[in-house]
Design a protein around this motif. Structure first.
Motif, PDB file in Angstrom:
ATOM      1  N   ALA A 226       0.819  -1.205   0.000  1.00  0.00           N
ATOM      2  CA  ALA A 226       0.000   0.000   0.000  1.00  0.00           C
ATOM      3  C   ALA A 226       0.857   1.260   0.000  1.00  0.00           C
ATOM      4  O   ALA A 226       0.550   2.238  -0.710  1.00  0.00           O
ATOM      5  N   GLU A 227       1.932   1.265   0.790  1.00  0.00           N
ATOM      6  CA  GLU A 227       2.797   2.447   0.853  1.00  0.00           C
ATOM      7  C   GLU A 227       3.465   2.719  -0.496  1.00  0.00           C
ATOM      8  O   GLU A 227       3.616   3.878  -0.913  1.00  0.00           O
ATOM      9  N   GLU A 230       0.556   3.779  -3.158  1.00  0.00           N
ATOM     10  CA  GLU A 230       0.041   5.128  -2.903  1.00  0.00           C
ATOM     11  C   GLU A 230       0.966   6.170  -3.523  1.00  0.00           C
ATOM     12  O   GLU A 230       0.506   7.157  -4.121  1.00  0.00           O
ATOM     13  N   ARG A 231       2.256   5.951  -3.407  1.00  0.00           N
ATOM     14  CA  ARG A 231       3.242   6.903  -3.949  1.00  0.00           C
ATOM     15  C   ARG A 231       3.353   6.814  -5.466  1.00  0.00           C
ATOM     16  O   ARG A 231       3.649   7.805  -6.130  1.00  0.00           O
ATOM     17  N   ALA A 233       0.734   6.029  -7.352  1.00  0.00           N
ATOM     18  CA  ALA A 233      -0.530   6.605  -7.827  1.00  0.00           C
ATOM     19  C   ALA A 233      -0.473   8.125  -7.902  1.00  0.00           C
ATOM     20  O   ALA A 233      -1.034   8.732  -8.826  1.00  0.00           O
ATOM     21  N   ASP A 234       0.204   8.763  -6.922  1.00  0.00           N
ATOM     22  CA  ASP A 234       0.232  10.227  -6.932  1.00  0.00           C
ATOM     23  C   ASP A 234       1.502  10.800  -7.568  1.00  0.00           C
ATOM     24  O   ASP A 234       1.702  12.016  -7.603  1.00  0.00           O
ATOM     25  N   TRP A 251      -4.955  -1.866  -7.409  1.00  0.00           N
ATOM     26  CA  TRP A 251      -4.742  -0.418  -7.418  1.00  0.00           C
ATOM     27  C   TRP A 251      -4.907   0.148  -8.829  1.00  0.00           C
ATOM     28  O   TRP A 251      -5.458   1.222  -9.006  1.00  0.00           O
ATOM     29  N   HIS A 255      -7.161   3.224  -9.644  1.00  0.00           N
ATOM     30  CA  HIS A 255      -6.402   4.462  -9.837  1.00  0.00           C
ATOM     31  C   HIS A 255      -5.879   4.486 -11.278  1.00  0.00           C
ATOM     32  O   HIS A 255      -4.922   3.784 -11.608  1.00  0.00           O
TER      33      HIS A 255
END
Length: 365
Positions: A226-227, A230-231, A233-234, A251, A255
């Motif tokens: 997840a960590e 998340e990075r 994705a953004d 994901w 996303h």
């Protein structure tokens, strides 16, 4: 003889203590969910699993549709705790869970190798891939590849790396883009990350050149999928190396800026492993649940509902949603076999040596 004040206090507190112990929920890491039987005939299937209970709910519901009289007690445990509970409860002689399902391939094989699992032959055993079945005691049920995940806008108008050689070339030709923007697992804290690294070393002599190049590029390490995702994705990370494909694929669906590539040079595949403990209280129910998860219906649910690609060839060989990920045809898939060879990953000396080499390579040594 008169009781002391301390003894009288203990006597007054005993009812409250007994009530508290009766209500005590157990270890903080354990999560227990009871799925009542639709019909109810008094039978109860006990499951220990590392799969979150909300993800397991569709599997349990489908199983209960076939066995409406069975209540399912589902305990979501950490992988190490799952292993230790089965060992401790077996040795105590009081019986243990009827079915165990874990993402820790090595610990599941250790249970089987140490005599804590019983042989079970299901209607689908004979057609199961040889690498996914060890002596009918430990079965791989999912097919989860290590992938490259990438930030799509960062590679707009060009192809992202699809092999380890491509990755090396991209880092060499675009150092400004790569610097500090590559991520991977912290292999000292991520079990699956460590397993992927160990397999890379076995399959690819040039892996340490890749690790050194990532070190020069300031690779960032994280303990969880997840960590990392998340990075990605953004856009804080442009590319993630050796991520667990089931999570990356999920994901990517949610996303649109996340892309997933199964490496074309070779793709390491890990699995979640199931077994019926030797000391199961209801081994017949455990075997029934195993047979269901190996059936086309069970494998289809694992693949479509949970987005975990299935082992069963009639499911995993299909492109699109039924396979959980993209079509696997034409890829050099390298599954981690369910075998005692996995026990080498539990050897502390071997682990320390591999981690030391990883750290030295990242440091450019």
């Amino acid at each position: 003889m008169a009781k002391s004040p301390i003894m009288r206090l203990i006597a007054r507190l005993m009812p409250a203590i007994a009530t508290a112990l009766a209500l005590w929920p157990g270890p903080a890491s354990a999560q227990v969910t009871l799925f009542p039987a639709p019909a109810g005939d008094g039978r109860e299937l006990s499951v220990y699993s590392s799969l979150d209970d909300d993800l397991a709910a569709p599997l349990v519901a489908a199983f209960q549709n076939l066995h409406p009289g069975v209540t399912v007690r589902y305990e979501n445990l950490l992988t190490t705790e799952l292993h230790d509970r089965i060992v401790a409860e077996t040795q105590a002689g009081g019986g243990t869970a009827d079915f165990a399902f874990s993402s820790a391939m090595d610990l599941q094989v250790k249970l089987a190798n140490d005599g804590f699992a019983r042989p079970v032959e299901t209607p689908h055993t004979r057609g199961w891939p040889g690498w996914a079945n060890w002596r009918d005691t430990a079965y791989a049920l999912t097919f989860e590849p290590a992938v490259f995940a990438y930030h799509k806008p960062s590679f707009a108008g060009r192809e992202p790396p699809a092999t380890r050689a491509d990755l090396m070339q991209w880092m060499a030709e675009h150092p400004d883009e790569a610097q500090g923007r590559i991520g991977t697992y912290d292999v000292s804290r991520s079990g699956v990350g460590y397993l992927f690294l160990a397999r890379d070393q076995e399959l690819y002599p040039g892996i340490w050149s890749v690790v050194q190049a990532m070190g020069r590029a300031g690779v960032q390490q994280f303990p969880t999928s997840a960590e990392l995702l998340e990075r990605i994705a953004d856009g804080r990370l442009r590319l993630g190396y050796n991520l667990l494909g089931s999570y990356a694929s999920d994901w990517a669906r949610r996303h649109p800026d996340v892309g997933v590539i199964l490496p074309r040079d070779f793709t390491v595949v890990v699995s979640r492993v199931a077994l019926v403990p030797a000391a199961a209280r209801q081994p017949g129910l455990g075997a029934d649940f195993l047979a269901f998860l190996m059936s086309p219906e069970g494998q289809g649910l694992l693949s479509r509902t949970l987005r975990l690609s299935a082992v069963s060839l009639e499911v995993a060989g299909q492109p699109g949603p039924a396979g959980g990920m993209q079509d696997l045809a034409g890829l050099r898939l390298k599954p981690v076999p369910v075998s005692p060879g996995l026990l080498a990953y539990l050897d502390q000396a071997t682990r320390a040596k591999l981690l030391a080499r990883w750290n030295k390579a990242l440091a450019g040594e």
